[in-house]
Design an enzyme around this catalytic site. Structure first.
Site, mmCIF file in Angstrom:
data_model
loop_
_atom_site.group_PDB
_atom_site.id
_atom_site.type_symbol
_atom_site.label_atom_id
_atom_site.label_comp_id
_atom_site.label_asym_id
_atom_site.label_seq_id
_atom_site.Cartn_x
_atom_site.Cartn_y
_atom_site.Cartn_z
ATOM 1 N N ASP A 258 -1.526 -17.006 -18.714
ATOM 2 C CA ASP A 258 -0.736 -16.909 -17.496
ATOM 3 C C ASP A 258 0.142 -15.657 -17.479
ATOM 4 O O ASP A 258 0.828 -15.357 -18.472
ATOM 5 C CB ASP A 258 0.147 -18.158 -17.356
ATOM 6 N N GLU A 295 -4.394 -13.387 -16.680
ATOM 7 C CA GLU A 295 -3.906 -13.221 -15.315
ATOM 8 C C GLU A 295 -2.882 -12.095 -15.358
ATOM 9 O O GLU A 295 -1.929 -12.146 -16.139
ATOM 10 C CB GLU A 295 -3.234 -14.481 -14.781
#
Length: 608
Positions: A258, A295
């Site tokens: 993330d 990401e």
């Protein structure tokens, strides 16, 4: 250096906790037999003890005589984030996936889902009966939004505070293992979303153990995690061991990292590079591939460039530019970061080059942004027409299914699935789910709940959103986000599902679509007509597609190269509830006029 409670068998367990600047650490076993055991301090601040105690032992740590706290590396928190930790015997589970060898990354077609809202039960176990449907759709991997323990029973997962522990309300360690096992036996890989850029705000006691945080940098969620200052070796080890924990003990195939742009590390070897090296060693030792997918909004190709070329060596990263370019040509949105997009020429650039902003000036950022990714193969990029962020971070959580027409949904699906990248679908998109995916929490601190509410209001300022955001603490907000799985069985939802299946079948069967390279790939965008022309070829298989994103019929001036081309997919045909096909069955370079209905696409294949 492993941390946490490692069960050794024969009712013996090794407890290891990192607390480099503390004077004393005691292990307190609460059950089955209460006892207090002083830990011994070793090199670099690791405290240890081997204790005779069975699996499921409940325990905590007391630092310098202070409050009893859960283990930062707890594998299970049966009493939520403030309660005791529990010992897990990972060898007790009998895996049935011995024949699973993993999948090449190029074969991944990812289905992102949130465990709590994928079904009314909201558990790992409730996902298993639907795996056959996902397999029939054409999925090859599921991606779980974070499952690390968070406060309460409803949360996106990015407020997790125990990175090693599996969320109790989802089914805990046993439930996750059963799901992964079932996926592998069905031929599906499993991607797990992990958060290494921050901890959630409630139940976060890690700072009491050691210097996990630094004030040198700030993230959107507060102090940054300490990856490059004094004692950062213990912090880096904590997260590297966490990654190996998921890959090894839960048989996870890939990790989605993330928001790596909020991982600040200015040391000579970036944490992500060290993580990639450790993951590669595990893959080699176990004889099957494990992947790291980042990401990032940096558009920085160093993330995926090989280590011998100065990169971090991660396997793939998301391309937000592809999503933004597609979303804006479909919906004409211009608020927030969408202001940088909106032209078909940009979508063509994303199709060919992965990034639109490759050291180009970004009006939204008011600076130059990104790097050139053309030297990296498309298999290193994940693209989508929607994901949890792009839906849930809207004030009302609207899905694309309520922001564009039914024809627009087909067009979006085809743009992603005919691209040369790894496609990602967000749960429910394949049948046009219309329920929102809202932001929700279940914190127990009233002041924190109010702070989250206020933060959500401020977040929408850039998007000039009007009205009041749904209360993230309300159970109704959570329940409204649950999928209506039965919709896929009838009407336009069933038609859209069949359209996705047809696209995915073409992707599997046509070498031009199955081969994820930049060779023999050409994309041309026409801003005036909102047309995109795509040509892909591989192994004597040649495909040519025309996409019309306009709300009006458009005549296509481009023509495919020499040969006779036969139509193999037309979204305007009645079987797809289209307005009626106008594209000819066969197309030649000098043939009849090609006109496309509004928001439609046609795909041709060369026969000779």
């Amino acid at each position: 250096m492993r941390v946490g409670a490692a069960y050794l068998g024969s009712d013996r367990c090794e407890f290891t906790v990192w607390a480099p600047d503390k004077q004393s650490v005691s292990l307190e076993i609460l059950a089955p037999e209460p006892q207090t055991i002083p830990l011994t301090k070793g090199d670099r601040g690791y405290w240890r003890a081997v204790v005779t105690t069975p699996p499921d032992t409940r325990y905590g740590y007391r630092i310098d005589g202070g409050e009893l706290r859960p283990d930062p590396a707890s594998h299970f928190q049966p009493e939520d984030v403030h309660g005791s930790s529990a010992v897990v015997d990972h060898s007790a589970y009998r895996w049935g996936d011995r024949d699973w060898q993993g999948l090449p990354l190029a074969d991944y077609v990812i289905y992102e889902l949130h465990v709590g809202t994928f079904s009314s039960e909201g558990t790992f176990e409730a996902i298993v009966p639907r795996l056959a449907d996902l397999k029939a759709l054409g999925m090859t991997a599921i991606e779980l939004m974070p499952v690390a323990q968070f406060p309460g029973d409803r949360n996106w997962g990015y407020d997790g505070v125990y990175p090693y522990a599996v969320q109790t309300s989802y089914g805990g360690p046993e439930g996750l293992k059963k799901l992964v096992d079932a996926c592998h036996q069905a031929g599906l890989a499993v991607v797990l979303d992990v958060v290494y850029n921050h901890f959630g705000p409630e139940g976060n006691y890690t700072a009491e153990f050691g210097p996990y945080f630094t004030e040198q940098y700030r993230t959107p969620w507060g102090s940054a995690i300490n990856f490059d200052h004094a004692h950062s070796d213990g912090v880096r080890n904590f997260f590297i061991q966490n990654a190996l924990h998921w890959l090894r003990d839960y048989h996870i195939d890939a990790l989605r990292l993330d928001a790596i742009h909020a991982i600040y590390d200015f040391g000579a070897k970036h944490f992500l590079q060290e993580l990639a090296e450790a993951t590669a060693l595990l893959s080699q030792a176990e004889g099957r591939p494990r992947y790291l997918i980042a990401e990032s909004d940096l558009n920085d190709v160093r993330v995926i460039r090989p280590r011998d070329l100065g990169g971090y060596g991660l396997d793939a990263q998301w391309s937000d530019d592809f999503h933004h370019a597609l979303r804006t040509v479909l919906t004409d949105e211009k608020t927030g970061y969408y202001a940088d997009f909106g032209r078909c020429e940009q979508l063509a650039t994303a199709m060919e080059e992965s990034f639109v902003y490759s050291w180009r000036y970004s009006p939204f950022r008011q600076r130059y942004h990104g790097s050139d990714a053309r030297d990296r193969p498309p298999v290193q990029f994940v693209v989508s027409s929607r994901n949890h962020d792009q839906i849930g971070n809207r004030m009302l959580g609207e899905r694309l299914s309520v922001l564009t027409s039914f024809d627009g949904l087909k067009l979006a699906a085809a743009t992603v699935l005919l691209s040369p990248y790894i496609p990602l679908l967000f749960m429910g998109e394949e049948y046009g789910e219309e329920a929102p995916f809202l932001y929700f929490i279940s914190h127990t601190d009233a002041d924190l709940v109010e702070a989250v509410r206020q933060g959500r209001r401020e977040e929408f300022a850039d998007f000039h959103a009007e009205g009041e955001a749904p209360d993230p603490f309300s159970r109704e907000t959570f329940e409204r986000s649950t999928l209506n799985w039965e919709l896929r069985q009838s009407g336009k939802h069933q038609v859209l599902l069949s359209f996705y299946q047809a696209l995915l079948a073409l992707r599997r069967s046509r070498p031009a679509l199955r081969t994820l390279t930049r060779q023999n790939l050409q994309a041309i965008g026409h801003d005036d007509s909102k047309l995109l022309i795509l040509q892909r070829s591989a192994a004597e298989n040649h495909l040519w597609a025309a996409f019309n994103y306009s709300l009006q019929p458009q005549t296509v001036g481009d023509r495919p190269p020499q040969g006779t081309w036969e139509k193999i997919l037309d979204s305007a045909e009645p079987q797809w509830q289209g307005a009626g096909a106008t594209a000819p069955e066969k197309l030649t370079p000098a043939g009849e006029t090609l006109t496309l209905p509004a928001q439609s696409l046609v795909l041709y294949e060369r026969r000779f």
